[in-house]
Design an enzyme around this catalytic site. Sequence first.
Site, mmCIF file in Angstrom:
data_model
loop_
_atom_site.group_PDB
_atom_site.id
_atom_site.type_symbol
_atom_site.label_atom_id
_atom_site.label_comp_id
_atom_site.label_asym_id
_atom_site.label_seq_id
_atom_site.Cartn_x
_atom_site.Cartn_y
_atom_site.Cartn_z
ATOM 1 N N THR A 1 3.576 -4.372 2.014
ATOM 2 C CA THR A 1 4.504 -4.523 1.082
ATOM 3 C C THR A 1 3.797 -4.504 -0.126
ATOM 4 O OG1 THR A 1 5.762 -5.974 2.669
ATOM 5 C CG2 THR A 1 6.219 -6.283 0.290
ATOM 6 N N CYS A 2 2.635 -4.929 -0.177
ATOM 7 C CA CYS A 2 1.679 -5.144 -1.480
ATOM 8 C C CYS A 2 1.544 -3.729 -2.078
ATOM 9 C CB CYS A 2 0.542 -5.842 -1.342
ATOM 10 S SG CYS A 2 0.630 -7.479 -0.663
#
Length: 157
Positions: free
Chosen positions: A47-48
């Site tokens: 996600t980052c």
Amino acid sequence: MIQLEENLPNCTFQLLTDEGMQSPTTEDLFAGKKVVLFAVPGAFTPTCSEEHLPGYVTLADKIKAKGVDNIICLAVNDAFVMNAWGKVHNADEITMLADGAGDFTKAIGLDMDTGAFGGLRSQRYSMLVEDGCVTQLNIEPPKTFEVSKAETMLALL
């Protein structure tokens, strides 16, 4: 946990630049400035890397056009990892800041123990800091990604 209208604690960070390793303090980074700070659990994580950092890279000009002096991405990683991650994502307008031992993250109470994932990490959040004082704070509930997005911060500015 840090609250709105509180000043950030004085800590020292690591920052790898073209000039070499730097050790900026909270005062160096935030005093007299309007700064968007967003934190991620880890560089190069799904996600980052797929959403959080790229959103700020894409909207950096629009965020800075709202009077923001700097955008900082923070993670409990080392400065070499943060620098490499920033380069992979063309994060030229983002300061890729390392909180290597998690001292800042622990001091503001936004740390979490991820066990085998990597131990001490930061919760996912974003904040607006004006002259060292937190004026906006968006902490993500576990396993979500909504309130700390670049789009959300841009709308709040």
